[in-house]
Design a protein around this motif. Structure first.
Motif, PDB file in Angstrom:
ATOM      1  N   GLY A 142       1.009  -1.171  -0.009  1.00 24.44           N
ATOM      2  CA  GLY A 142       0.115  -0.005   0.023  1.00 24.44           C
ATOM      3  C   GLY A 142       0.936   1.186  -0.007  1.00 24.44           C
ATOM      4  O   GLY A 142       2.103   1.265  -0.288  1.00 24.44           O
ATOM      5  N   GLY A 143       0.241   2.350   0.457  1.00 24.49           N
ATOM      6  CA  GLY A 143       0.960   3.736   0.469  1.00 24.49           C
ATOM      7  C   GLY A 143       1.676   3.900   1.805  1.00 24.49           C
ATOM      8  O   GLY A 143       1.564   3.128   2.862  1.00 24.49           O
ATOM      9  N   ARG A 144       2.047   5.182   1.948  1.00 23.52           N
ATOM     10  CA  ARG A 144       2.511   5.693   3.235  1.00 23.52           C
ATOM     11  C   ARG A 144       1.678   5.309   4.553  1.00 23.52           C
ATOM     12  O   ARG A 144       1.898   5.044   5.611  1.00 23.52           O
ATOM     13  N   ASP A 145       0.247   5.622   4.176  1.00 21.91           N
ATOM     14  CA  ASP A 145      -0.723   5.449   5.452  1.00 21.91           C
ATOM     15  C   ASP A 145      -0.646   4.048   5.852  1.00 21.91           C
ATOM     16  O   ASP A 145      -1.328   3.561   6.950  1.00 21.91           O
ATOM     17  N   ASP A 149       7.800  13.466   5.459  1.00 16.48           N
ATOM     18  CA  ASP A 149       6.611  12.821   6.075  1.00 16.48           C
ATOM     19  C   ASP A 149       6.582  11.302   6.030  1.00 16.48           C
ATOM     20  O   ASP A 149       6.441  10.833   7.195  1.00 16.48           O
ATOM     21  N   ILE A 150       7.304  10.720   5.194  1.00 13.32           N
ATOM     22  CA  ILE A 150       7.410   9.265   5.061  1.00 13.32           C
ATOM     23  C   ILE A 150       8.342   8.870   6.261  1.00 13.32           C
ATOM     24  O   ILE A 150       8.066   7.878   7.180  1.00 13.32           O
ATOM     25  N   LEU A 151       9.441   9.591   6.177  1.00 10.73           N
ATOM     26  CA  LEU A 151      10.376   9.128   7.189  1.00 10.73           C
ATOM     27  C   LEU A 151       9.691   9.614   8.549  1.00 10.73           C
ATOM     28  O   LEU A 151      10.305   8.536   9.871  1.00 10.73           O
ATOM     29  N   ARG A 152       9.042  10.429   9.103  1.00  8.39           N
ATOM     30  CA  ARG A 152       8.231  10.394  10.400  1.00  8.39           C
ATOM     31  C   ARG A 152       7.170   9.402  10.661  1.00  8.39           C
ATOM     32  O   ARG A 152       7.370   9.070  11.907  1.00  8.39           O
ATOM     33  N   ILE A 153       6.712   8.910   9.729  1.00  2.00           N
ATOM     34  CA  ILE A 153       6.052   7.683  10.064  1.00  2.00           C
ATOM     35  C   ILE A 153       6.657   6.578  10.228  1.00  2.00           C
ATOM     36  O   ILE A 153       6.652   5.950  11.375  1.00  2.00           O
ATOM     37  N   CYS A 154       7.844   6.459   9.664  1.00  2.00           N
ATOM     38  CA  CYS A 154       8.761   5.094   9.667  1.00  2.00           C
ATOM     39  C   CYS A 154       9.552   5.331  11.091  1.00  2.00           C
ATOM     40  O   CYS A 154       9.367   4.433  11.843  1.00  2.00           O
ATOM     41  N   ASN A 155       9.575   6.566  11.599  1.00  2.00           N
ATOM     42  CA  ASN A 155      10.459   6.847  12.728  1.00  2.00           C
ATOM     43  C   ASN A 155       9.469   6.441  13.949  1.00  2.00           C
ATOM     44  O   ASN A 155       9.965   6.453  15.254  1.00  2.00           O
ATOM     45  N   GLU A 156       7.971   6.487  13.931  1.00  2.00           N
ATOM     46  CA  GLU A 156       7.108   6.054  14.957  1.00  2.00           C
ATOM     47  C   GLU A 156       7.201   4.535  14.988  1.00  2.00           C
ATOM     48  O   GLU A 156       6.749   3.927  16.188  1.00  2.00           O
ATOM     49  N   THR A 157       7.874   3.848  14.170  1.00  2.00           N
ATOM     50  CA  THR A 157       7.931   2.318  14.379  1.00  2.00           C
ATOM     51  C   THR A 157       9.157   1.985  15.215  1.00  2.00           C
ATOM     52  O   THR A 157      10.300   3.006  15.577  1.00  2.00           O
ATOM     53  N   SER A 158       9.801   0.811  15.514  1.00  2.00           N
ATOM     54  CA  SER A 158      11.107   0.736  16.433  1.00  2.00           C
ATOM     55  C   SER A 158      11.840   0.143  15.393  1.00  2.00           C
ATOM     56  O   SER A 158      12.803  -0.630  15.804  1.00  2.00           O
ATOM     57  N   CYS A 159      11.658   0.179  14.000  1.00  2.00           N
ATOM     58  CA  CYS A 159      12.458  -0.323  12.782  1.00  2.00           C
ATOM     59  C   CYS A 159      13.874   0.300  12.755  1.00  2.00           C
ATOM     60  O   CYS A 159      13.580   1.506  12.791  1.00  2.00           O
ATOM     61  N   GLU A 160      14.691  -0.247  12.353  1.00  3.53           N
ATOM     62  CA  GLU A 160      16.052   0.447  11.965  1.00  3.53           C
ATOM     63  C   GLU A 160      15.864   0.898  10.684  1.00  3.53           C
ATOM     64  O   GLU A 160      15.266   0.323   9.736  1.00  3.53           O
ATOM     65  N   LEU A 161      16.159   2.534  10.366  1.00  4.47           N
ATOM     66  CA  LEU A 161      16.037   3.228   9.143  1.00  4.47           C
ATOM     67  C   LEU A 161      17.165   3.363   8.180  1.00  4.47           C
ATOM     68  O   LEU A 161      18.199   3.806   8.961  1.00  4.47           O
ATOM     69  N   LEU A 162      16.982   3.098   6.988  1.00  5.57           N
ATOM     70  CA  LEU A 162      18.335   3.234   6.282  1.00  5.57           C
ATOM     71  C   LEU A 162      17.875   3.849   4.927  1.00  5.57           C
ATOM     72  O   LEU A 162      16.559   3.632   4.483  1.00  5.57           O
ATOM     73  N   ASN A 163      18.514   4.650   4.469  1.00  5.59           N
ATOM     74  CA  ASN A 163      17.947   5.720   3.526  1.00  5.59           C
ATOM     75  C   ASN A 163      19.124   5.649   2.160  1.00  5.59           C
ATOM     76  O   ASN A 163      20.372   5.723   2.481  1.00  5.59           O
ATOM     77  N   ASP A 214      14.076  16.113  24.032  1.00  3.82           N
ATOM     78  CA  ASP A 214      13.567  14.799  24.377  1.00  3.82           C
ATOM     79  C   ASP A 214      12.902  14.032  23.251  1.00  3.82           C
ATOM     80  O   ASP A 214      13.387  12.847  23.101  1.00  3.82           O
ATOM     81  N   THR A 215      12.314  14.735  22.334  1.00  7.84           N
ATOM     82  CA  THR A 215      11.704  14.330  21.193  1.00  7.84           C
ATOM     83  C   THR A 215      12.954  13.770  20.179  1.00  7.84           C
ATOM     84  O   THR A 215      12.776  12.779  19.698  1.00  7.84           O
ATOM     85  N   LEU A 216      13.930  14.580  20.149  1.00 10.82           N
ATOM     86  CA  LEU A 216      15.063  14.600  19.512  1.00 10.82           C
ATOM     87  C   LEU A 216      15.889  13.176  19.744  1.00 10.82           C
ATOM     88  O   LEU A 216      16.308  12.406  19.016  1.00 10.82           O
ATOM     89  N   ALA A 217      16.007  12.912  21.021  1.00  3.85           N
ATOM     90  CA  ALA A 217      16.760  11.880  21.809  1.00  3.85           C
ATOM     91  C   ALA A 217      15.960  10.743  21.374  1.00  3.85           C
ATOM     92  O   ALA A 217      16.568   9.546  21.003  1.00  3.85           O
ATOM     93  N   ARG A 218      14.781  10.485  21.416  1.00  2.74           N
ATOM     94  CA  ARG A 218      13.723   9.554  21.284  1.00  2.74           C
ATOM     95  C   ARG A 218      13.582   9.087  19.683  1.00  2.74           C
ATOM     96  O   ARG A 218      13.913   8.088  19.329  1.00  2.74           O
ATOM     97  N   ASN A 219      13.777  10.197  18.998  1.00  2.00           N
ATOM     98  CA  ASN A 219      13.857   9.813  17.494  1.00  2.00           C
ATOM     99  C   ASN A 219      15.336   9.005  17.267  1.00  2.00           C
ATOM    100  O   ASN A 219      15.374   8.262  16.361  1.00  2.00           O
ATOM    101  N   LEU A 220      16.321   9.810  17.746  1.00  3.67           N
ATOM    102  CA  LEU A 220      17.653   9.107  17.466  1.00  3.67           C
ATOM    103  C   LEU A 220      17.819   7.548  17.853  1.00  3.67           C
ATOM    104  O   LEU A 220      18.252   6.789  17.203  1.00  3.67           O
TER     105      LEU A 220
END
Length: 645
Positions: A198-201, A229-243, A550-556
């Motif tokens: 599907g899409g980003r949603d 926007d897509i990266l922000r959604i991905c960042n809400e998961t606990s997955c490792e992100l590579l770009n 705090d948000t920055l640290a959690r995002n990292l």
């Protein structure tokens, strides 16, 4: 000593023998099928023709296969190229065999050639691709716990290349479970047996459904706002992100898993990147002598961008030789024709800084030399005044005396209503710049005192120096911006080290917020200030909304593939000395004026008594060099907006 035969050569020999036998078997089976799979029914003339021709034909086929390099291919990575070669070889040899048999022996049944070519193709192709098939089955039999379950965002060319690289990889610890793509025409369809979910949603749903652990973002041509926007959604998961960094890899064909980079925190900032037209900047820099003081993270990036646009000469000045050496070597290698001078010295040394200006006569100065660490300066407040305020004063004075056209001070949002001595010292720097500019515009530059001259009276009383002070036109400006991601002293490197160590990640306060910008953005602003300047301005970047640390640290933590407060703990340590919950871009009374760039503004100078300020600065300097304990109280009398925490 016997020479060991390489493994691939043994495999090649066995493959040649196999092909030879397979071709013989193919045409025997073709003849057998032609006569209803009854050996006794085969006509003797046909069988004799088969026996007389098949060995020569099999040898001919082996030669053709060898000519097409099909014995040197690495079959683990076999692709459509090898398939095409086998098709060509089979058709070519089959046609030649048909013509030769009909001319030199007798006419054979058409079905003999048809089934012979078909069986030859199946047997020669099957053995080659069976190795990949075995690897595929072995990968499927491996328990999922040995495989990182991967989602690929972007079902375009880049995503398909990443999928292929994963499947061809020697490692079998990754499994692509699904694609995500905003093109709804691709939804519900498959790419190499992998569904486009599907899409980003649908990202969050797909992560749960497939148990995704790793996300590859392969959308190099996407708009910045869509990608963020897509990266922000991905960042809400606990997955490792590579770009995938950009289009360059797609153009060069280097779309490989090894080229994927971790998603940077700046990709998640709450605003678009600052994009500025730098043509006028670099036209201004061209053929001018430029001095950069302090070549840390900001200064070194300034040096890189200036060096790329043909200055007459670039002079780097720093007390810390390691920084100076690193950027010197980098620029020498990249720009061998650049006239580059790297000088070690302190902006607090009047004689040294005068010597540098006397020798090189810079047209433009970017003054980045300063102590920046808030907690360290709280422990050594006098050093902050000596290096930041007095160092700026001496460098600005030398620039004025030697006919420098522009002097650009690197300031900080911590200078606004400062609660720490570092911020107060930078506010002093801004006031020094404004005082110098005001005196020059009044034609009274000769009234500006030279503080702590290190016995320089004989230099300052020279007729040419006195005359230059009467006619100087140096334009002084300051550039104020927030925290710079990845710079020396930034929280990002600290957080990354803490995450690598397994935590905890330390945040001073859950509600602390800061403005952030990237190093290239900061440098662009500094360079633009050099062209917009008329003297006395404080340039301010519109940095959008501030970011909670705090948000920055959690995002990292999430970007690193961990779950905050589960895998990596967060600890709140309390505000440090001199630290406040939020930084301000401007004092309320300064106001804003627009420039040609909508994201860059000018703060109107706050009036203050320049004569009193210069006298107070002299006494402040004496107290700093005597390391007086009451230095904060003295600074507070000069910088009335300074309220020590």
């Amino acid at each position: 000593m016997k020479k060991k035969i390489e493994h691939w050569k043994v495999v090649t020999l066995l493959l040649i023998i196999y092909d030879f036998l397979a071709i013989i078997m193919s045409y025997f089976l073709a003849l057998w099928i032609r006569f209803d799979c009854e050996f006794s029914e085969i006509d003797l003339p046909y069988f004799r023709t088969y026996c007389r021709t098949i060995l020569v034909y099999a040898l001919f086929c082996v030669v053709v296969l060898g000519t097409l390099r099909l014995y040197k291919s690495i079959w683990r990575f076999a692709s459509y190229t090898e398939l095409l070669r086998i098709i060509c070889a089979t058709v070519f040899t089959g046609v030649i065999y048909c013509i030769a048999v009909n001319i030199f022996t007798m006419r054979m049944p058409v079905s003999y050639y048809f089934f012979g070519v078909l069986m030859q193709f199946i047997l020669t192709l099957g053995i080659r691709f069976s190795y990949r098939f075995v690897l595929l089955l072995r990968g499927q039999k491996n328990p999922d716990k040995r495989q990182k379950r991967v989602m690929i965002i972007g079902a375009g060319k880049a995503g398909q290349m990443i999928l292929r690289d994963i499947k061809n990889s020697k490692e079998v610890n990754k499994k692509v479970c699904c694609f995500i793509d905003d093109n709804h025409n691709k939804w519900g369809r498959y790419i190499d047996n992998v569904p486009v979910f599907g899409g980003r949603d649908s990202i969050m749903e797909a992560v749960k459904k497939f148990g995704i652990e790793k996300i590859y973002v392969t959308i190099p041509s996407a708009k910045p706002e869509d990608k963020r926007d897509i990266l922000r959604i991905c960042n809400e998961t606990s997955c490792e992100l590579l770009n995938l960094p950009g289009m360059y890899q797609l153009y060069t064909g280097e779309v490989l898993v090894s080229k994927m980079k971790p998603v940077q925190t700046e990709d998640l900032l709450g605003r678009d990147p600052i994009r500025t037209d730098m043509s006028e900047v670099f036209e201004y820099i061209k053929d001018k002598v430029v001095l950069v003081t302090g070549v840390g993270s900001i200064g070194s990036e300034l040096a890189r961008q200036i060096a790329a646009h043909n200055p007459k000469r670039l002079v780097l000045f720093d007390i810390y030789e390691n920084n100076a050496y690193d950027i010197q070597q980098e620029l020498k290698k990249k720009y061998p024709n650049l006239k580059l001078n790297t000088i070690i010295g302190s902006v607090r040394d009047s004689r040294k800084i005068f010597q540098v200006f006397e020798e090189f006569r810079p047209d433009i100065v970017y003054h980045a030399a300063a102590h920046k660490h808030v907690p360290l300066m709280e422990d050594s407040p006098c050093e902050s005044i000596k290096n930041n305020a007095i160092g700026t004063y001496k460098t600005a004075y030398a620039a004025m005396v030697h006919g420098c056209k522009r002097f650009v001070l690197i300031s900080t949002d911590k200078a606004v209503n400062p609660t720490n001595i570092m911020g107060a010292s930078k506010r002093l720097c801004e006031m020094i710049i404004q005082a110098f500019d005001a005196k020059i515009k009044e034609g009274k530059a000769n009234e500006i005192p030279q503080l702590y001259t290190h016995g320089m009276n004989e230099v300052l009383t020279k007729p040419q120096v006195i005359e230059s002070l009467k006619t100087t036109k140096t334009e002084f400006v300051a550039v104020r911006f927030g925290n710079v991601l990845g710079s020396n002293g930034s929280v990002i490197p600290l957080f990354k080290k803490q995450i690598e160590a397994g935590g905890p990640v330390t945040v001073t306060h859950p509600d602390i917020i800061r403005y952030f910008m990237t190093i290239p953005e900061a440098v662009s602003l500094v360079l633009l200030a050099g062209t917009y300047a008329n003297g006395g301005e404080i340039f301010v970047l519109d940095m959008g909304e501030p970011v909670k640390i705090d948000t920055l640290a959690r995002n990292l933590i999430r970007l690193s593939g961990y779950t905050p407060d589960v895998d990596i703990k967060l600890e709140y340590t309390g505000l440090r000395k001199g630290e406040k919950l939020f930084e301000e871009k401007l004092m309320a009374e300064e106001g804003l004026k627009k420039t040609k760039n909508d994201l860059i503004h000018i703060g109107c100078p706050i009036p203050f008594d320049i004569e009193i300020f210069l006298k107070d600065l002299n006494s402040l300097l004496e107290a700093a060099y005597k390391n007086k304990d009451d230095i904060r109280e003295r600074v507070q009398k000069v910088v009335t907006t300074y309220h020590p925490a």
